[in-house]
Design a protein around this motif. Sequence first.
Motif, PDB file in Angstrom:
ATOM      1  N   ASN A 118     -31.126  -6.797  -3.319  1.00  0.00           N
ATOM      2  CA  ASN A 118     -30.042  -5.841  -3.585  1.00  0.00           C
ATOM      3  C   ASN A 118     -29.348  -6.068  -4.928  1.00  0.00           C
ATOM      4  O   ASN A 118     -28.155  -5.795  -5.057  1.00  0.00           O
ATOM      5  N   THR A 119     -30.084  -6.577  -5.908  1.00  0.00           N
ATOM      6  CA  THR A 119     -29.501  -6.849  -7.223  1.00  0.00           C
ATOM      7  C   THR A 119     -30.109  -5.935  -8.272  1.00  0.00           C
ATOM      8  O   THR A 119     -31.325  -5.737  -8.309  1.00  0.00           O
ATOM      9  N   SER A 120     -29.243  -5.392  -9.120  1.00  0.00           N
ATOM     10  CA  SER A 120     -29.677  -4.544 -10.233  1.00  0.00           C
ATOM     11  C   SER A 120     -28.990  -5.005 -11.504  1.00  0.00           C
ATOM     12  O   SER A 120     -27.867  -5.517 -11.467  1.00  0.00           O
ATOM     13  N   LEU A 121     -29.655  -4.771 -12.626  1.00  0.00           N
ATOM     14  CA  LEU A 121     -29.046  -5.017 -13.922  1.00  0.00           C
ATOM     15  C   LEU A 121     -28.246  -3.788 -14.329  1.00  0.00           C
ATOM     16  O   LEU A 121     -28.641  -2.655 -14.041  1.00  0.00           O
ATOM     17  N   ILE A 122     -27.135  -3.992 -15.002  1.00  0.00           N
ATOM     18  CA  ILE A 122     -26.354  -2.889 -15.541  1.00  0.00           C
ATOM     19  C   ILE A 122     -27.039  -2.436 -16.821  1.00  0.00           C
ATOM     20  O   ILE A 122     -27.274  -3.243 -17.726  1.00  0.00           O
ATOM     21  N   ASP A 123     -27.367  -1.164 -16.870  1.00  0.00           N
ATOM     22  CA  ASP A 123     -27.988  -0.591 -18.067  1.00  0.00           C
ATOM     23  C   ASP A 123     -26.905  -0.117 -19.028  1.00  0.00           C
ATOM     24  O   ASP A 123     -25.898   0.441 -18.607  1.00  0.00           O
ATOM     25  N   ALA A 130     -15.361 -10.058   1.816  1.00  0.00           N
ATOM     26  CA  ALA A 130     -15.291  -9.118   2.934  1.00  0.00           C
ATOM     27  C   ALA A 130     -14.674  -7.787   2.521  1.00  0.00           C
ATOM     28  O   ALA A 130     -15.041  -6.744   3.065  1.00  0.00           O
ATOM     29  N   ALA A 131     -13.757  -7.816   1.567  1.00  0.00           N
ATOM     30  CA  ALA A 131     -13.071  -6.594   1.148  1.00  0.00           C
ATOM     31  C   ALA A 131     -13.905  -5.764   0.175  1.00  0.00           C
ATOM     32  O   ALA A 131     -13.505  -4.678  -0.208  1.00  0.00           O
ATOM     33  N   ALA A 132     -15.073  -6.277  -0.215  1.00  0.00           N
ATOM     34  CA  ALA A 132     -15.878  -5.629  -1.254  1.00  0.00           C
ATOM     35  C   ALA A 132     -17.186  -5.082  -0.704  1.00  0.00           C
ATOM     36  O   ALA A 132     -17.728  -5.587   0.272  1.00  0.00           O
ATOM     37  N   ASP A 133     -17.706  -4.058  -1.391  1.00  0.00           N
ATOM     38  CA  ASP A 133     -19.053  -3.581  -1.081  1.00  0.00           C
ATOM     39  C   ASP A 133     -19.983  -3.746  -2.284  1.00  0.00           C
ATOM     40  O   ASP A 133     -21.151  -3.391  -2.235  1.00  0.00           O
ATOM     41  N   THR A 134     -19.429  -4.293  -3.362  1.00  0.00           N
ATOM     42  CA  THR A 134     -20.208  -4.547  -4.570  1.00  0.00           C
ATOM     43  C   THR A 134     -19.767  -5.877  -5.160  1.00  0.00           C
ATOM     44  O   THR A 134     -18.565  -6.156  -5.225  1.00  0.00           O
ATOM     45  N   LEU A 135     -20.737  -6.663  -5.586  1.00  0.00           N
ATOM     46  CA  LEU A 135     -20.481  -7.932  -6.250  1.00  0.00           C
ATOM     47  C   LEU A 135     -20.923  -7.794  -7.699  1.00  0.00           C
ATOM     48  O   LEU A 135     -22.067  -7.428  -7.968  1.00  0.00           O
ATOM     49  N   LEU A 136     -20.021  -8.049  -8.608  1.00  0.00           N
ATOM     50  CA  LEU A 136     -20.274  -7.931 -10.036  1.00  0.00           C
ATOM     51  C   LEU A 136     -20.373  -9.338 -10.614  1.00  0.00           C
ATOM     52  O   LEU A 136     -19.495 -10.171 -10.376  1.00  0.00           O
ATOM     53  N   ILE A 141     -24.969  -7.767   0.203  1.00  0.00           N
ATOM     54  CA  ILE A 141     -24.105  -6.904  -0.607  1.00  0.00           C
ATOM     55  C   ILE A 141     -24.855  -6.396  -1.850  1.00  0.00           C
ATOM     56  O   ILE A 141     -25.761  -7.052  -2.355  1.00  0.00           O
ATOM     57  N   ARG A 142     -24.464  -5.237  -2.318  1.00  0.00           N
ATOM     58  CA  ARG A 142     -24.987  -4.700  -3.586  1.00  0.00           C
ATOM     59  C   ARG A 142     -24.471  -5.597  -4.705  1.00  0.00           C
ATOM     60  O   ARG A 142     -23.267  -5.865  -4.809  1.00  0.00           O
TER      61      ARG A 142
END
Length: 181
Positions: free
Chosen positions: A92-97, A43-49, A76-77
């Motif tokens: 809403n998932t992207s790979l880190i480049d 809940a405290a996050a806007d991004t999930l890593l 979530i992103r």
Amino acid sequence: MSASRKIVAGLFMSLDGVVEAPETWHFPYVDEEMGEAVESMHAAADTLLLGRTTYESFAAVWPDQVGALADKLNDIRKLVASTTLAKTEWTNTSLIDGDVIEAVAGLKRQPGKAIHLSGSLTLTRALLHAGLVDELRLLVHPIVLGSGRRLFPEGATSMPVELVRSATFSTGVVDLTYRTA
């Protein structure tokens, strides 16, 4: 300049420090208190890593789930650190480049809420080593596993931390939040 975003690493841990494969030992301790703790992390996050292994585990389950936590995780992103994945399928998932450490450091400088790092032992260790993790949220389970990968392996570099919050659940799980120095 505004303060940087916080990275909070959340992990399920056995009493002897094992964080590997919680799906094999964590579920007997899941109850309402555990659910609330896990939901509060997200809940405290806007991004999930996520690292690749955790991403694949989550992506295989959460898109088909319902409820508040499922809605949060599906909406979530999500950013995945992987050198082996070619694409992601989960919404809403992207790979880190490129370089993960540089990418995460840049992400911390962007405006937004907290960044939640869930599980992902290899990624968590790398970000701790780089000084990018601000808090460790450890849900320590009352079980000794005897073997398995630990958050801090033998020979790990000394790292002072400050306990900023603790709670004990009726199952015996201890919810600990440490701020890194």
